[in-house]
Design an enzyme around this catalytic site. Structure first.
Site, mmCIF file in Angstrom:
data_model
loop_
_atom_site.group_PDB
_atom_site.id
_atom_site.type_symbol
_atom_site.label_atom_id
_atom_site.label_comp_id
_atom_site.label_asym_id
_atom_site.label_seq_id
_atom_site.Cartn_x
_atom_site.Cartn_y
_atom_site.Cartn_z
ATOM 1 N N CYS A 74 33.815 33.471 46.393
ATOM 2 C CA CYS A 74 34.172 34.763 45.345
ATOM 3 C C CYS A 74 34.938 35.792 45.937
ATOM 4 C CB CYS A 74 32.833 35.163 45.040
ATOM 5 S SG CYS A 74 32.831 36.671 44.069
ATOM 6 N N HIS A 166 39.309 26.744 38.640
ATOM 7 C CA HIS A 166 39.795 27.558 37.605
ATOM 8 C C HIS A 166 40.782 26.678 36.590
ATOM 9 C CE1 HIS A 166 38.745 30.921 39.901
ATOM 10 N NE2 HIS A 166 38.906 30.303 40.756
ATOM 11 N N GLU A 215 34.168 33.528 33.477
ATOM 12 C CA GLU A 215 33.695 33.062 34.890
ATOM 13 C C GLU A 215 32.618 31.950 34.515
ATOM 14 O OE1 GLU A 215 32.775 35.044 38.145
ATOM 15 O OE2 GLU A 215 33.953 36.721 37.859
ATOM 16 N N CYS A 224 38.168 38.808 38.414
ATOM 17 C CA CYS A 224 37.717 37.509 39.394
ATOM 18 C C CYS A 224 38.892 37.293 40.325
ATOM 19 C CB CYS A 224 37.733 36.350 38.289
ATOM 20 S SG CYS A 224 37.437 34.576 39.156
ATOM 21 N N GLY A 227 40.048 33.695 40.661
ATOM 22 C CA GLY A 227 40.799 33.614 39.675
ATOM 23 C C GLY A 227 42.358 34.219 39.575
HETATM 24 N N1 LIG Z 1 31.675 32.375 38.937
HETATM 25 C C1 LIG Z 1 32.617 31.722 40.234
HETATM 26 C C2 LIG Z 1 32.183 32.805 41.534
HETATM 27 C C3 LIG Z 1 32.403 33.979 41.528
HETATM 28 C C4 LIG Z 1 34.080 34.117 41.462
HETATM 29 C C5 LIG Z 1 34.671 35.485 41.296
HETATM 30 N N2 LIG Z 1 33.742 36.645 40.917
HETATM 31 C C6 LIG Z 1 35.471 36.064 42.232
HETATM 32 O O1 LIG Z 1 35.952 37.306 42.589
HETATM 33 O O2 LIG Z 1 36.364 34.933 42.785
HETATM 34 C C7 LIG Z 1 32.544 30.293 40.147
HETATM 35 O O3 LIG Z 1 31.261 29.720 39.780
HETATM 36 O O4 LIG Z 1 33.400 29.727 40.739
#
Ligand SMILES: N[C@H](CCC[C@H](N)C(=O)O)C(=O)O
Length: 281
Positions: A74, A166, A215, A224, A227
């Site tokens: 994350c 992604h 997400e 994100c 992301g």
């Molecule tokens: N929901 C994402 C994890 C959090 C990523 C995001 N909050 C960031 O800042 O990179 C997943 O399941 O891969």
């Protein structure tokens, strides 16, 4: 039992940080994340982050989404994590080696004249483009622009992993995209066997992107970090931007740089402590 927590946010992507280096929080993490992240019955957050002891690195980072699923990494959460480690003197150094399920990640805190962390620069490691490693089902070995059938539409996406998957979709007008409808469909598309995060990206110019995100395991969030890295990689690979850009998200801006000599992606942005508290679990 009662536990202490720290509520943090990075560009409005918010997290509950728990220090479980002593291992005294024995509650199953998926269930605990769902309970604590609930915005009606818990503290409320997009995810739960654990500070854990590591044998191989300085510290261990684990992240669970608000639906209880575990993610490999994350980006926004890593900045919050590094800020707390430094300001709470858990680690003395500004540059840390962090054990994550996406491999070793290296955040470096940047402090102001008062010694407080004003921003964090994170070496996010290398992007993953082999479809089998994303994972993404494709006849192509390496990710290129792929087309997914979403309802009655064919959506062009570029699959990229930053340790977590992604699907990057370039659009002409971000404001006209039904992020929820399309994001929800692509998140669970059968060609992403581990599901995926979905980024909708509008190119402003060679060094600027605008992005909205759906997400995996959390739904629409304000930002994100992984992301934004995936979006820059996809944009550069397809000749839409140079190898560094500012990514404008609903929650604010991230600075993303792709060092082509080392193939590492760097992300710089803020991290904010919102409040601390104790909660019975
Ligand atoms: N929901 C994402 C994890 C959090 C990523 C995001 N909050 C960031 O800042 O990179 C997943 O399941 O891969």
């Amino acid at each position: 039992m009662e536990i202490e927590f720290i509520k943090m946010q990075g560009l409005g992507n918010d997290f509950i940080l728990l220090d479980n280096r002593k291992g005294d929080i024995r509650h199953p993490y998926p269930d605990l994340s769902k309970k604590l992240c609930s915005r009606h019955f818990g503290i409320g957050a997009d995810g739960m982050i654990l500070i854990l002891k590591s044998v191989a690195q300085d510290i261990k980072f684990r992240i669970y989404n608000s639906d209880g699923s575990q993610a490999q990494m994350c980006g926004n959460g890593m900045r919050c994590f590094a800020k707390i480690l430094y300001e709470n003197k858990i680690l003395p150094q500004k540059k840390m080696r962090v054990d994550t399920k996406a491999g070793t990640v290296i955040p470096e805190v940047i402090t102001d004249e008062a010694g407080r962390v004003s921003s964090v620069r994170v070496d996010m490691g290398e992007p993953v483009l082999f479809c089998r490693d994303i994972p993404f089902k494709s006849p192509n070995e390496i990710a290129v622009e792929e087309f997914l059938t979403v309802g009655d539409k064919e959506c062009g996406i570029i699959p990229v992993s930053m340790g977590n998957p992604h699907a990057v979709m370039f659009v002409d007008d971000l404001e006209r995209v039904d992020v929820k409808k399309i994001g929800r469909s692509i998140e669970t598309h059968e060609r992403f066997p581990e599901k995926t995060n979905v980024e909708f990206v509008e190119v402003v110019n060679d060094k600027e992107l605008k992005m909205k995100v759906w997400e995996r395991g959390a739904g629409m969030t304000l930002a994100c970090g992984t992301g934004a890295c995936a979006a820059l990689v996809a944009a550069n690979l397809t000749g839409r931007t140079s190898k560094s850009a500012v990514v404008h998200l609903d929650g604010g801006d991230l600075d993303i740089q792709w060092n082509k000599e080392t193939n590492h992606v760097f992300k710089t942005g803020p991290a904010t402590k919102v409040f601390e508290g104790r909660i019975r679990i």
